[in-house]
Design a protein around this motif. Structure first.
Motif, PDB file in Angstrom:
ATOM      1  N   ALA A   1      58.280  33.051  43.299  1.00  0.00           N
ATOM      2  CA  ALA A   1      58.435  32.197  44.346  1.00  0.00           C
ATOM      3  C   ALA A   1      57.560  32.358  45.406  1.00  0.00           C
ATOM      4  O   ALA A   1      57.325  33.762  45.541  1.00  0.00           O
ATOM      5  CB  ALA A   1      59.918  32.036  44.724  1.00  0.00           C
ATOM      6  N   GLY A   2      57.197  31.420  46.293  1.00  0.00           N
ATOM      7  CA  GLY A   2      56.268  31.880  47.288  1.00  0.00           C
ATOM      8  C   GLY A   2      54.854  31.661  47.094  1.00  0.00           C
ATOM      9  O   GLY A   2      54.372  31.336  45.988  1.00  0.00           O
ATOM     10  N   LYS A   3      54.197  32.324  48.135  1.00  0.00           N
ATOM     11  CA  LYS A   3      52.632  32.272  47.889  1.00  0.00           C
ATOM     12  C   LYS A   3      52.048  33.566  48.421  1.00  0.00           C
ATOM     13  O   LYS A   3      52.613  34.252  49.099  1.00  0.00           O
ATOM     14  CB  LYS A   3      52.100  31.157  49.113  1.00  0.00           C
ATOM     15  N   ALA A   4      50.808  33.686  47.969  1.00  0.00           N
ATOM     16  CA  ALA A   4      50.120  34.995  48.424  1.00  0.00           C
ATOM     17  C   ALA A   4      48.798  34.783  48.570  1.00  0.00           C
ATOM     18  O   ALA A   4      48.083  33.787  48.414  1.00  0.00           O
ATOM     19  CB  ALA A   4      50.402  35.903  47.165  1.00  0.00           C
ATOM     20  N   PRO A   5      48.145  35.706  49.468  1.00  0.00           N
ATOM     21  CA  PRO A   5      46.629  35.734  49.847  1.00  0.00           C
ATOM     22  C   PRO A   5      45.623  35.967  48.598  1.00  0.00           C
ATOM     23  O   PRO A   5      44.438  35.739  48.765  1.00  0.00           O
ATOM     24  CB  PRO A   5      46.398  36.413  50.937  1.00  0.00           C
ATOM     25  N   LEU A   6      46.411  36.784  47.563  1.00  0.00           N
ATOM     26  CA  LEU A   6      45.706  37.202  46.373  1.00  0.00           C
ATOM     27  C   LEU A   6      46.882  36.803  45.056  1.00  0.00           C
ATOM     28  O   LEU A   6      47.696  37.398  45.134  1.00  0.00           O
ATOM     29  CB  LEU A   6      45.208  38.340  46.250  1.00  0.00           C
TER      30      LEU A   6
END
Length: 385
Positions: A268-273
Motif C-alpha cells: 500500500a502507499g507510494k514511494a519516490p523509488l
C-alpha cells in the motif's frame, strides 16, 4: 509463485516387490507427475537397460548401492546427450532464434523426464535406506520442511536439493554489497551479478523510501539499504523468498531498514523509488521453480508497469531491471515493451545498459549463443507522464 504444499497433496505410487504390491508417497518439488510404471532396480541394472526403461516412461526404484545409482545417472546423462545417427549430408538450415529457443526447451524437458526416472526411497526423517547413502536430512529439511512419512523421489531431484543446500551454506558473492547472499532452494539466485551492479550505480532519486517488488533473496533491497535508503519495503508472494530475504537482511545487519511483506506486487502507499526485476522471458514455466525465469504472458512485467504510476510519489522513479534476451529470441519485440510502458501512463527518463559476463555468453556450443552474445541487461528509469 511456488508456495509450500501440504504433504497430503502428494500422490501415491505403487510397484510390485518380492511378490507383493507396495506403495509410497511421490514427492516432486519441480512438479513432475508421479510415474505410472515402477520397477525395482539394483546394482545389476545396466545403463543400456536403464536408458531403455526410462525412454519408455518406466521408473526404476533403486535398492542397490547409492553411489552406484549416481554412476548410473551419469551414464544415463551421457546417453541422453549422445547425438543419434550420422550427421546429415544436407543439414537443415539454422532455426530462427524463436525455434531454437523452443527446441532447446523441449530438449531440456525430455532430458529432465528421462533422468528423473531413477528413484530413491526416503524414510520419514529423510534418511535414505541404501548402502553408502549420504546424510541428506538438512538439505531435505530446507527444501521440504519437516518430514512426515516415507516417500519416493528422483535421484535427480535429490542432487538438486544437495546443490541448493551447498549454495545456501556458502552463499553467492555480491561485489556491490561486499558480502554474500545465501539463496534458499527454489528462490532465484543472484548469480547474474550485472543487474545488481546497475541498481548499485544508478543515481538515487531519494533516500527516504523505496519499494522492492518481488524481492526474492532480498539482494536489491539490501543494495538500496546499504546505499543509504532509510526505509525499504520489499514484497514477494513466495513464502520461501520471504524467509530467505529476512535471513539475508538480518545477516547483513539491514533488518531495521528493510520491511519484508507478503504481497502480489505492490504494498500500500507510494514511494519516490519503486524497483522491480521481473522474470525476463515471457514463456510458460514447466515447473514451479521456473517462475523465477519465465513470466507467462509477461504477467509480472505488465502488472508492475500498469500499477507503477499509482505507487509513485510526484517526481518519483520506477526502475525496471530487464534483459533484452526475449527480444533476441523473438519472444517479445522492443516495440511491444515500449507500447506497454506508454499504455501504463509512463515515460522513459533514461536507460543504463550493461553486457552480461556469465560463461554462456562465450559458449558457442550453446543453442542460444547468438541471442546470449547480443544480450544487454538494462535499468529503465520510468516516471509517470
Amino acid at each position: 509463485m511456488h508456495l509450500h504444499s501440504p504433504f497430503i497433496a502428494h500422490p501415491v505410487i505403487s510397484w510390485t516387490e518380492a511378490g507383493e504390491t507396495r506403495s509410497a508417497r511421490w514427492r516432486s518439488e519441480s512438479g513432475v507427475p508421479a510415474p505410472k510404471r515402477v520397477v525395482i532396480a539394483d546394482d545389476r541394472m545396466t545403463a543400456d537397460s536403464a536408458y531403455r526403461l526410462a525412454c519408455e516412461g518406466t521408473a526404476m526404484l533403486w535398492r542397490g548401492d547409492f553411489q552406484n545409482a549416481r554412476q548410473l545417472l551419469q551414464a544415463l546423462a551421457r546417453r541422453v546427450e549422445r547425438k543419434p545417427g550420422k550427421p546429415s549430408k544436407h543439414p537443415k538450415p539454422a532455426a530462427s532464434p524463436t525455434e531454437a529457443f523452443h527446441l532447446h526447451r523441449m530438449a531440456q524437458s525430455q532430458r529432465a523426464r528421462t533422468l528423473g526416472m531413477l528413484l530413491l526411497p526416503f524414510e520419514a526423517d529423510y534418511t535414505i535406506p541404501l548402502r553408502r547413502a549420504p546424510d541428506v536430512r538438512q538439505a531435505c529439511n530446507e527444501a521440504y520442511g519437516a518430514g512426515e512419512e516415507p516417500f519416493v523421489a528422483s535421484l535427480r531431484e535429490l542432487l538438486g536439493l544437495i546443490g541448493a543446500h551447498e549454495w545456501r551454506k556458502k552463499g553467492v558473492p555480491i561485489p556491490a554489497l561486499g558480502d554474500r547472499i545465501h539463496p534458499y532452494y527454489g528462490v532465484f539466485s543472484p548469480v547474474r551479478g550485472e543487474y545488481v551492479g546497475l541498481v548499485a550505480e544508478a543515481p538515487l532519486p531519494s533516500l527516504e523510501l523505496a519499494f522492492d517488488i518481488g524481492t526474492g533473496t532480498g539482494v536489491l533491497a539490501a543494495v538500496l539499504a546499504q546505499r543509504g535508503v532509510k526505509r525499504v519495503v520489499a514484497t514477494d508472494q513466495d513464502q520461501r523468498a520471504l524467509s530467505c530475504a529476512r535471513e539475508n537482511l538480518t545477516r547483513l545487519g539491514l533488518a531495521q531498514q528493510v520491511e519484508i511483506m507478503q504481497a502480489d506486487l505492490f504494498p500500500a502507499g507510494k514511494a519516490p523509488l519503486v524497483i522491480c526485476n521481473p522474470p525476463w522471458l515471457p514463456a510458460r514455466p514447466s515447473s514451479p521453480i521456473e517462475y523465477a525465469v519465465y513470466d507467462p504472458d509477461s504477467r509480472m512485467l505488465l502488472g508492475f508497469l500498469n500499477g507503477l504510476a499509482a505507487h509513485l510519489t510526484p517526481g518519483g522513479e520506477g526502475w525496471l531491471i530487464l534483459s533484452d534476451l526475449a527480444e533476441h529470441l523473438g519472444l517479445r519485440p522492443r516495440a511491444e515493451l515500449l507500447a506497454a510502458i506508454d499504455a501504463a501512463g509512463l515515460k522513459v527518463l533514461g536507460r543504463i545498459d550493461v553486457r552480461p559476463h556469465h560463461p554462456k555468453v562465450s559458449d558457442d556450443t550453446d543453442p542460444l549463443h547468438a541471442a546470449r552474445a547480443a544480450e544487454l541487461t538494462s535499468l529503465w528509469r520510468l516516471a509517470a507522464k
